[in-house]
Design an enzyme around this catalytic site. Structure first.
Site, PDB file in Angstrom:
ATOM      1  N   LYS A  67     106.280 -15.337   7.795  1.00  0.00           N
ATOM      2  CA  LYS A  67     107.278 -14.599   7.289  1.00  0.00           C
ATOM      3  C   LYS A  67     106.954 -13.257   6.537  1.00  0.00           C
ATOM      4  CE  LYS A  67     110.745 -18.248   6.973  1.00  0.00           C
ATOM      5  NZ  LYS A  67     111.825 -18.759   5.891  1.00  0.00           N
ATOM      6  N   ASP A 103     118.386 -16.360   6.903  1.00  0.00           N
ATOM      7  CA  ASP A 103     118.668 -17.430   5.888  1.00  0.00           C
ATOM      8  C   ASP A 103     119.911 -17.073   5.015  1.00  0.00           C
ATOM      9  OD1 ASP A 103     116.640 -18.820   6.739  1.00  0.00           O
ATOM     10  OD2 ASP A 103     115.201 -18.074   5.284  1.00  0.00           O
ATOM     11  N   THR A 154     108.039 -24.875 -12.284  1.00  0.00           N
ATOM     12  CA  THR A 154     107.044 -23.756 -12.769  1.00  0.00           C
ATOM     13  C   THR A 154     107.994 -22.661 -13.108  1.00  0.00           C
ATOM     14  OG1 THR A 154     105.439 -24.446 -11.009  1.00  0.00           O
ATOM     15  CG2 THR A 154     105.088 -22.458 -12.368  1.00  0.00           C
TER      16      THR A 154
HETATM   17  P1  ATR Z   1     110.203 -22.931   0.361  1.00  0.00           P
HETATM   18  O1  ATR Z   1     109.771 -21.639   0.800  1.00  0.00           O
HETATM   19  O2  ATR Z   1     110.764 -23.884   1.722  1.00  0.00           O
HETATM   20  O3  ATR Z   1     111.325 -22.712  -0.853  1.00  0.00           O
HETATM   21  P2  ATR Z   1     108.069 -23.046  -1.388  1.00  0.00           P
HETATM   22  O4  ATR Z   1     107.595 -22.039  -1.576  1.00  0.00           O
HETATM   23  O5  ATR Z   1     106.606 -24.237  -0.954  1.00  0.00           O
HETATM   24  O6  ATR Z   1     109.001 -23.523  -0.110  1.00  0.00           O
HETATM   25  O7  ATR Z   1     108.971 -24.004  -2.602  1.00  0.00           O
HETATM   26  C1  ATR Z   1     108.999 -25.260  -2.773  1.00  0.00           C
HETATM   27  C2  ATR Z   1     110.144 -25.596  -4.180  1.00  0.00           C
HETATM   28  O8  ATR Z   1     109.907 -26.969  -4.469  1.00  0.00           O
HETATM   29  C3  ATR Z   1     109.359 -24.581  -5.526  1.00  0.00           C
HETATM   30  O9  ATR Z   1     110.207 -24.443  -6.090  1.00  0.00           O
HETATM   31  C4  ATR Z   1     108.353 -25.948  -6.007  1.00  0.00           C
HETATM   32  O10 ATR Z   1     108.459 -25.945  -7.491  1.00  0.00           O
HETATM   33  P3  ATR Z   1     106.841 -25.093  -7.932  1.00  0.00           P
HETATM   34  O11 ATR Z   1     107.399 -23.636  -7.797  1.00  0.00           O
HETATM   35  O12 ATR Z   1     106.972 -25.625  -9.461  1.00  0.00           O
HETATM   36  O13 ATR Z   1     105.730 -25.267  -7.143  1.00  0.00           O
HETATM   37  C5  ATR Z   1     109.244 -26.969  -5.591  1.00  0.00           C
HETATM   38  N1  ATR Z   1     108.738 -28.435  -5.705  1.00  0.00           N
HETATM   39  C6  ATR Z   1     107.704 -29.065  -4.894  1.00  0.00           C
HETATM   40  N2  ATR Z   1     107.512 -30.263  -5.355  1.00  0.00           N
HETATM   41  C7  ATR Z   1     108.181 -30.591  -6.476  1.00  0.00           C
HETATM   42  C8  ATR Z   1     108.119 -31.524  -7.283  1.00  0.00           C
HETATM   43  N3  ATR Z   1     107.215 -32.608  -7.164  1.00  0.00           N
HETATM   44  N4  ATR Z   1     108.772 -31.356  -8.317  1.00  0.00           N
HETATM   45  C9  ATR Z   1     109.584 -30.292  -8.534  1.00  0.00           C
HETATM   46  N5  ATR Z   1     109.734 -29.428  -7.803  1.00  0.00           N
HETATM   47  C10 ATR Z   1     108.753 -29.334  -6.833  1.00  0.00           C
END
Ligand code: ATR
Length: 291
Positions: A67, A103, A154
């Site tokens: 993207k 989106d 995070t």
């Molecule tokens: P997308 O582009 O689809 O939003 P992404 O950038 O990979 O995907 O984001 C995934 C989201 O899920 C993030 O907010 C991630 O949190 P972090 O920023 O801390 O990585 C969250 N996420 C993924 N696994 C998680 C988990 N086990 N518990 C809580 N949040 C999680």
């Protein structure tokens, strides 16, 4: 005239639902068009953009990880693509590539049409701080909400997203972690909760979990989980038990796909055809990833 070919590109692409719902839209409109998935490793996305420029492909949906590269490869951008710094739809006008990001509109349209929810004046919470969250937070911030809190595992990613949207759109967006008192407090006065994390998703990191403490949910909330596999995530299940209204991710996927279709063809697609094909595919349970 030759059959037009449209495609979704990404890596890995998995079993994307987009070809199924877009093909249903083309068929219902009786357009001579085929929509295919083209798994495209990083570096090869420029070849696809070149094929669109030459007319070999008539339009693209772009998903992870391309993207951002698409954003830089376009001749022009819509306001949505420009503010998100990401392109999910490529349109070709006389050899010139235009990048859109549907989106943002897909989220707002599904919230209003299927959630019957107007974010203007609302207190809202968004879980997650990735690319999907960026679109959701921009969409909410552009709708004059009362307040928006971004909560993420995070914290610094939540803070970065909140401050970048505040800078572009104006309203001050707050940030917290997923277990903070601040989140519990904001939820208690909110009417909208949107999950954009992959928690609760089939094939995701924690498919059986809710991203937040389910006891924080209440019946005045609309809980919108943009995850569409499973159709009822653990978060949505908990929301139903609390008597909250719920909305699943297929609605957003279909409406952002419908916005792409409109850009390519100038026509509104049959949403019934798209939902019918999407629901049938999900119930066959054949899908394991992709957008
Ligand atoms: P997308 O582009 O689809 O939003 P992404 O950038 O990979 O995907 O984001 C995934 C989201 O899920 C993030 O907010 C991630 O949190 P972090 O920023 O801390 O990585 C969250 N996420 C993924 N696994 C998680 C988990 N086990 N518990 C809580 N949040 C999680």
């Amino acid at each position: 005239m030759n059959t037009r070919i449209y495609a979704v590109i990404g890596w890995p692409l998995g079993h994307s639902l987009s070809p199924i719902i877009q093909q249903a839209a083309f068929d219902a409109a009786q357009l001579d068009a085929t929509y295919v998935a083209i798994p495209t490793p990083p570096g090869d996305e420029q070849l696809r953009f070149h094929e669109v420029r030459k007319g070999e492909l008539s339009g693209l949906n772009v998903t992870i990880p391309h993207k951002h590269a698409a954003f830089h490869a376009m001749d022009s951008l819509t306001e949505a693509a420009n503010s998100l710094g990401a392109v999910n739809t490529v349109i070709c006008d006389n050899g010139q590539l235009r990048g859109d990001n549907t989106d943002l509109q897909g989220f707002l349209d599904s919230l209003r049409t299927f959630g019957k929810f107007d974010p203007t004046g609302a207190n809202a919470v968004v879980l997650g701080a990735g690319g999907s969250a960026r679109a959701v937070v921009h969409a909410l911030a552009s709708s004059q909400p009362k307040s928006v809190l971004v909560a993420n595992r995070t914290l610094r990613r939540a803070q970065a997203l909140a401050s970048s949207v505040t800078e572009i759109r104006g309203p001050k967006i707050q940030a917290s972690t997923l277990d903070a008192d601040q989140l519990e407090d904001q939820l208690s006065k909110s009417t909208l909760l949107v999950n954009t994390t992959s928690v609760g998703m089939v094939g995701g990191p924690e498919p059986d979990k809710s991203p937040i403490n389910p006891s924080w949910l209440h019946k005045n909330l609309l809980v919108f989980d943009i995850v569409y596999r499973p159709t009822t995530t653990p978060l949505l299940h908990a929301a139903e038990l609390m008597g909250a209204k719920t909305l699943g991710g297929l609605e957003m996927l279909v409406l952002q796909g419908a916005a792409s279709f409109k850009q390519w063809t100038g026509e509104n697609p049959s949403l019934d055809a798209m939902f019918g094909a999407g629901r049938a595919a999900l119930s066959r349970n054949q899908l394991t990833g992709g957008s």
